[in-house]
Design a protein around this motif. Sequence first.
Motif, short mmCIF file in Angstrom:
data_model
loop_
_atom_site.label_atom_id
_atom_site.label_comp_id
_atom_site.label_asym_id
_atom_site.label_seq_id
_atom_site.Cartn_x
_atom_site.Cartn_y
_atom_site.Cartn_z
N UNK A 101 55.01 14.93 -7.78
CA UNK A 101 55.22 13.63 -8.30
C UNK A 101 53.86 12.77 -7.72
N UNK A 102 52.99 12.13 -8.89
CA UNK A 102 51.90 11.38 -8.25
C UNK A 102 52.10 10.20 -7.78
N UNK A 103 51.09 9.67 -7.00
CA UNK A 103 51.14 8.38 -6.36
C UNK A 103 51.15 7.37 -7.05
N UNK A 104 51.89 5.94 -6.94
CA UNK A 104 51.43 4.92 -7.89
C UNK A 104 50.04 4.34 -7.73
N UNK A 105 49.87 3.66 -8.69
CA UNK A 105 48.23 3.05 -8.64
C UNK A 105 47.98 2.38 -7.39
N UNK A 106 49.21 1.42 -6.98
CA UNK A 106 48.96 0.62 -5.68
C UNK A 106 48.30 1.46 -4.57
N UNK A 146 59.65 -3.85 -1.17
CA UNK A 146 58.71 -3.41 -0.18
C UNK A 146 58.65 -1.95 -0.02
N UNK A 147 59.57 -1.37 -0.73
CA UNK A 147 59.47 0.32 -0.82
C UNK A 147 58.33 0.44 -2.18
N UNK A 148 57.44 1.32 -1.43
CA UNK A 148 56.34 1.63 -2.42
C UNK A 148 56.25 2.99 -3.12
N UNK A 149 56.38 3.88 -2.04
CA UNK A 149 56.25 5.42 -2.61
C UNK A 149 57.11 6.30 -1.59
N UNK A 150 57.79 7.21 -2.38
CA UNK A 150 58.65 8.28 -1.66
C UNK A 150 60.25 8.03 -1.74
N UNK A 151 60.71 8.73 -1.15
CA UNK A 151 60.57 9.76 -0.10
C UNK A 151 59.97 11.08 -1.05
N UNK A 152 59.08 11.85 -0.16
CA UNK A 152 58.69 13.10 -0.79
C UNK A 152 58.11 14.01 0.13
N UNK A 186 52.96 0.74 5.85
CA UNK A 186 53.42 1.49 6.96
C UNK A 186 54.11 2.84 6.31
N UNK A 187 53.65 4.16 6.87
CA UNK A 187 54.42 5.39 6.53
C UNK A 187 55.37 5.84 7.51
N UNK A 190 56.43 5.54 2.14
CA UNK A 190 55.57 4.46 2.58
C UNK A 190 56.33 2.86 2.09
N UNK A 191 56.29 2.15 2.96
CA UNK A 191 56.73 0.85 2.87
C UNK A 191 55.76 -0.14 2.99
N UNK A 192 55.94 -1.46 2.60
CA UNK A 192 55.07 -2.48 2.84
C UNK A 192 55.69 -3.82 3.78
#
Length: 326
Positions: free
Chosen positions: A295-300, A237-243, A263-264, A254-256
């Motif tokens: 660092x770029x974000x994932x496509x999702x 559920x961990x999608x992006x970050x930390x950053x 949710x951020x 960002x997590x799902x």
Amino acid sequence: MTIAPPNFYPPFNILRLSHVELGVTDLQASRAFYEGILGLRVSAADDEALYLRGMEERVHHSLILRKTPQPVALSLGFKVFADADLDRAAEWFASKGLPVEWVTRSQCQRCLRTQDPFGVPLEFYATMQRLPPTHQEFAAYRGVRPLRIDHCNVFCPDVDAAYAFYNEMGFRLTEYTQDDESGRFWAVWMHRKGGVHDIAFTNGRGPRLHHLAYWVSNPLVIIDLLDLMATSGYLANIERGPGRHGISNAFFLYVLDPDGHRIETYCSDYQTVDPDLEPIRWDLKDPRRQTLWGAPAPRSWFEQGVPFEGVTPVDPVLAGQPIVAP
């Protein structure tokens, strides 16, 4: 798109984003995540809905989770300054040809339900039931220790039109991303409360809810949340970050949730209370825009969103694409 002068005398006075209502498929699983992992406090619960708030919030709730067959976003809620603002808001939305309905909410004295031109369901109230303060009940702090709701982000098929509508409603622009070829906005960040944003609009198939954000005290609690999720069954559920965002300067993660709602957790942005503060422009291809460290974000992050109930998303008018992680 040309930046319009901010509207310092809007038709009614919005104070801030107040709450978001989400549809979830399993209230028990959602409660385990939002209360047990994130650390929000439950104000009330029954078989159909769960009401939660952050540790600094005195109002009854800032998040409603309602049982629905499929994951959906049900409404975005805003607090206005006084009861008379509700009547002015009703007149203004009706003058735009948008639906106006007075709805019953058990925690609010009066509640106005309407929508923006894209169909995003909006609710406004002046008075919500208040609960005793909990910000110094440190023994009750759990998870990432969310303090208060901060903002939401919406995928929008026409960011220029959304900017114009919300600017007229009194939201002020703080930062924006612009496509050089067309001159159109790719994303805008707009506020009422004096932070970087209460609401943001991101170019994409929409309207769909991109994310909801809670303010936390410092970056270290975000690290704690990562450790907790990685060791309690929520690693995926961990999608992006930390950053650290370039836009807003905020530290983020960002997590799902179990239904895919994003949710951020968010801290360290800057004040925007001065009415003559000039908005900051970002180039769509600047790698520091998404994350100051490049660092770029994932496509999702650019494609996954939750539809608003009863609203059919449409493709965006702008085809611009920022940098995407491989």
